[in-house]
Scaffold this motif. Structure first.
Motif, PDB file in Angstrom:
ATOM      1  N   VAL A 101     -20.505   6.571  64.885  1.00  0.00           N
ATOM      2  CA  VAL A 101     -20.886   7.976  65.069  1.00  0.00           C
ATOM      3  C   VAL A 101     -22.056   8.276  64.142  1.00  0.00           C
ATOM      4  O   VAL A 101     -22.010   7.974  62.945  1.00  0.00           O
ATOM      5  N   ALA A 102     -23.107   8.851  64.699  1.00  0.00           N
ATOM      6  CA  ALA A 102     -24.283   9.216  63.915  1.00  0.00           C
ATOM      7  C   ALA A 102     -24.301  10.717  63.669  1.00  0.00           C
ATOM      8  O   ALA A 102     -23.938  11.511  64.549  1.00  0.00           O
ATOM      9  N   MET A 103     -24.728  11.105  62.470  1.00  0.00           N
ATOM     10  CA  MET A 103     -25.069  12.504  62.224  1.00  0.00           C
ATOM     11  C   MET A 103     -26.553  12.656  62.523  1.00  0.00           C
ATOM     12  O   MET A 103     -27.385  11.907  62.013  1.00  0.00           O
ATOM     13  N   VAL A 104     -26.886  13.606  63.370  1.00  0.00           N
ATOM     14  CA  VAL A 104     -28.264  13.826  63.799  1.00  0.00           C
ATOM     15  C   VAL A 104     -28.712  15.198  63.302  1.00  0.00           C
ATOM     16  O   VAL A 104     -28.234  16.230  63.795  1.00  0.00           O
ATOM     17  N   PRO A 105     -29.608  15.258  62.319  1.00  0.00           N
ATOM     18  CA  PRO A 105     -30.122  16.559  61.878  1.00  0.00           C
ATOM     19  C   PRO A 105     -30.933  17.223  62.984  1.00  0.00           C
ATOM     20  O   PRO A 105     -31.649  16.556  63.734  1.00  0.00           O
ATOM     21  N   VAL A 106     -30.811  18.539  63.090  1.00  0.00           N
ATOM     22  CA  VAL A 106     -31.583  19.312  64.065  1.00  0.00           C
ATOM     23  C   VAL A 106     -32.275  20.446  63.329  1.00  0.00           C
ATOM     24  O   VAL A 106     -31.659  21.143  62.519  1.00  0.00           O
ATOM     25  N   SER A 107     -33.552  20.609  63.603  1.00  0.00           N
ATOM     26  CA  SER A 107     -34.322  21.661  62.939  1.00  0.00           C
ATOM     27  C   SER A 107     -33.936  23.020  63.502  1.00  0.00           C
ATOM     28  O   SER A 107     -33.785  23.201  64.712  1.00  0.00           O
TER      29      SER A 107
ATOM     30  N   GLY B 233     -41.410  26.173  53.010  1.00  0.00           N
ATOM     31  CA  GLY B 233     -40.571  25.231  52.297  1.00  0.00           C
ATOM     32  C   GLY B 233     -39.104  25.530  52.504  1.00  0.00           C
ATOM     33  O   GLY B 233     -38.708  26.284  53.394  1.00  0.00           O
ATOM     34  N   GLY B 234     -38.281  24.939  51.656  1.00  0.00           N
ATOM     35  CA  GLY B 234     -36.849  25.151  51.775  1.00  0.00           C
ATOM     36  C   GLY B 234     -36.256  24.400  52.953  1.00  0.00           C
ATOM     37  O   GLY B 234     -36.893  23.545  53.564  1.00  0.00           O
ATOM     38  N   ASN B 235     -35.011  24.728  53.279  1.00  0.00           N
ATOM     39  CA  ASN B 235     -34.270  24.000  54.294  1.00  0.00           C
ATOM     40  C   ASN B 235     -33.832  24.923  55.422  1.00  0.00           C
ATOM     41  O   ASN B 235     -33.302  26.001  55.193  1.00  0.00           O
ATOM     42  N   ALA B 236     -34.068  24.464  56.634  1.00  0.00           N
ATOM     43  CA  ALA B 236     -33.588  25.143  57.840  1.00  0.00           C
ATOM     44  C   ALA B 236     -33.191  24.053  58.816  1.00  0.00           C
ATOM     45  O   ALA B 236     -33.887  23.741  59.765  1.00  0.00           O
ATOM     46  N   VAL B 237     -32.057  23.435  58.532  1.00  0.00           N
ATOM     47  CA  VAL B 237     -31.648  22.263  59.296  1.00  0.00           C
ATOM     48  C   VAL B 237     -30.148  22.312  59.557  1.00  0.00           C
ATOM     49  O   VAL B 237     -29.371  22.735  58.689  1.00  0.00           O
ATOM     50  N   GLY B 238     -29.751  21.946  60.767  1.00  0.00           N
ATOM     51  CA  GLY B 238     -28.342  21.827  61.111  1.00  0.00           C
ATOM     52  C   GLY B 238     -27.959  20.366  61.250  1.00  0.00           C
ATOM     53  O   GLY B 238     -28.787  19.466  61.080  1.00  0.00           O
ATOM     54  N   ALA B 239     -26.697  20.108  61.566  1.00  0.00           N
ATOM     55  CA  ALA B 239     -26.206  18.734  61.667  1.00  0.00           C
ATOM     56  C   ALA B 239     -25.226  18.635  62.820  1.00  0.00           C
ATOM     57  O   ALA B 239     -24.252  19.395  62.877  1.00  0.00           O
ATOM     58  N   VAL B 240     -25.492  17.719  63.746  1.00  0.00           N
ATOM     59  CA  VAL B 240     -24.584  17.480  64.871  1.00  0.00           C
ATOM     60  C   VAL B 240     -24.206  16.003  64.878  1.00  0.00           C
ATOM     61  O   VAL B 240     -24.864  15.165  64.258  1.00  0.00           O
ATOM     62  N   LEU B 241     -23.114  15.680  65.588  1.00  0.00           N
ATOM     63  CA  LEU B 241     -22.612  14.312  65.653  1.00  0.00           C
ATOM     64  C   LEU B 241     -22.845  13.726  67.038  1.00  0.00           C
ATOM     65  O   LEU B 241     -22.771  14.429  68.046  1.00  0.00           O
ATOM     66  N   CYS B 242     -23.114  12.412  67.073  1.00  0.00           N
ATOM     67  CA  CYS B 242     -23.413  11.731  68.334  1.00  0.00           C
ATOM     68  C   CYS B 242     -22.657  10.415  68.422  1.00  0.00           C
ATOM     69  O   CYS B 242     -22.646   9.619  67.468  1.00  0.00           O
TER      70      CYS B 242
END
Length: 443
Positions: free
Chosen positions: A277-283, A293-302
């Protein structure tokens, strides 16, 4: 989220993202490198606010809760000129990047460094830049460094990412107790909403769920030493697969990684029966949004489908998995996306919490695909050939694969723990073999 990346950092876990940039051969590579280096040292009084941020320690007790701004930045510390040892092959370059990527950034200074590298035997020049993930996420970093480049090969007015003609000003937040209280209250105020959103989401999470991943040789404690590998493939080859199957470029990247990981683990007699299972960051940044700057990212699983020997079936598995996740995310509010991401990645912090470590990993590997510029880019007339990203392995996540689509190629950067991932370079050949398999399977 920015604070989390600072709080998780240790000697074994540097929390910066980086990028290796290769420039085409020039008639005078040493002269070009020296000129680039000297250009980057000018304009210390015009460094933008993002590149002057350093973590503030309120009363010397509370780290990583607020940013301070450095008004006396020393560019000669942040920018270095290096030369490769003989014979100056790509092998020596990758060894140098491996070493640089494993060293921590100095928290008493703004959290970024740039290296101009000469001495490649083929006459090319390289740069390696790293920025702390608290300062900017991968998408933000790629955008920032790409802004330094021109689309016109005749342009000779390129300036580095930390300097612009239109200087943005930023004042640090209120200092002392009042500023700290406001920062903490804003953070704490989001917790009930986030928890509520996460609880609601837990009832309809798409498969795969966190902690369904098998244990693998990658999901172990790591050291601070890194190994870096990089390679490019023509986008035309990946797009030919997408046109035949209806998959996206990201689906094909995930399928390439799945096939390579299957081959690698099989060669190590360590392929689990259940799929990785991979964690795939999504903007979460809007297209065209101002870069702050800073962070605006989510995380989904594949589901990577590594238990499937057929390459076309693996592609269909990764595509279906990502489609389910996209359908779920399309129905969510931004807060719910944050809750979903929190549920997917919270397990990464558990190894550092006493009595909570152990058990199955939340996922096996991080695979990220960062969009880049499609048109050729130049630094004062010299074309950029490739941009290879270098991201972050973690405890329990000993390898990271990140790609950037830039120009007419997809550029892969693989970072692994030097101790936990033996013969990392073999993954490059395995990625190529998998792409060839996909082309044959769908052709």
């Amino acid at each position: 989220m920015d604070s989390v990346f600072l709080m998780l950092e240790s000697r074994e876990h540097p929390m910066h993202v980086g990028g290796l940039c290769l420039f085409e051969k020039t008639a005078d590579p040493a002269g070009f490198a020296r000129t680039m280096y000297e250009d980057m040292l000018t304009g210390a009084d015009a460094v933008t606010s993002v590149f002057r941020r350093r973590p503030e320690r309120a009363f010397g007790v509370f780290p990583a809760l607020r940013w301070d701004l450095d008004d006396d930045i020393d560019l000669s510390y942040h920018v270095r000129l290096l030369s490769l040892p003989a014979p100056g092959r790509v092998r020596e370059l990758l060894e140098l990047i491996s070493m640089l990527h494993g060293s921590l950034l100095d928290r008493h200074r703004p959290l970024w460094e740039v290296y101009v590298i000469e001495g490649l035997a083929d006459g090319r020049i390289a740069t390696y830049a790293k920025t702390h993930h608290a300062l900017m996420d991968g998408v933000s970093a790629v955008r920032a460094w790409q802004r330094t480049l021109a689309t016109d090969p005749d342009a000779r007015d390129c300036v580095p990412a930390w300097r612009t003609d239109r200087r943005r000003t930023e004042k640090p937040g209120a200092s002392g107790l009042s500023g700290l209280v406001r920062t903490v209250s804003r953070t704490v105020g989001t917790v009930p909403q986030t928890v509520s959103g996460a609880r609601a989401l837990s009832r309809r999470l798409p498969d795969p769920l966190p902690y369904q991943a098998p244990e693998t040789m990658f999901n172990v404690p790591i050291s601070g030493a890194r190994r870096f590998a990089a390679q490019s493939w023509p986008l035309a080859r990946l797009r030919a697969v997408t046109e035949t199957t209806g998959a996206t470029l990201n689906d094909v990247v995930l399928a390439m990684c799945a096939g390579a990981l299957r081959r690698y683990l099989s060669a190590e007699n360590a392929l689990p029966a259940r799929p990785l299972v991979a964690m795939v960051p999504v903007s979460l940044r809007a297209d065209g949004a101002e870069e702050t700057g800073g962070n605006a990212v989510g995380a989904v699983l594949c589901d990577l489908g590594t238990d499937e020997p057929d390459p076309r079936q693996r592609l269909d598995r990764t595509r279906s998995s990502m489609d389910r996740t996209k359908s779920t995310m399309a129905e969510l509010t931004p807060l719910q996306v944050l809750g979903l991401s929190a549920l997917n990645v919270v397990g990464l912090t558990l190894p550092s919490v006493p009595l909570l470590g152990g058990g199955p990993p939340p996922f096996n590997i991080v695979i990220s695909n960062v969009p880049g510029a499609q048109r050729p880019r130049y630094w004062n007339g010299v074309r950029v050939e490739a941009i290879y990203p270098a991201s972050i392995p973690l405890d329990g996540q000993a390898i990271n694969i990140t790609t950037v689509g830039f120009g007419d190629a997809m550029h892969f950067g693989i970072v692994g723990c030097r101790r936990a991932v033996p013969r990392l370079q073999r993954l490059i050949g395995m990625l190529d073999d998998t792409l060839t398999e996909l082309e044959t399977a769908v052709g």
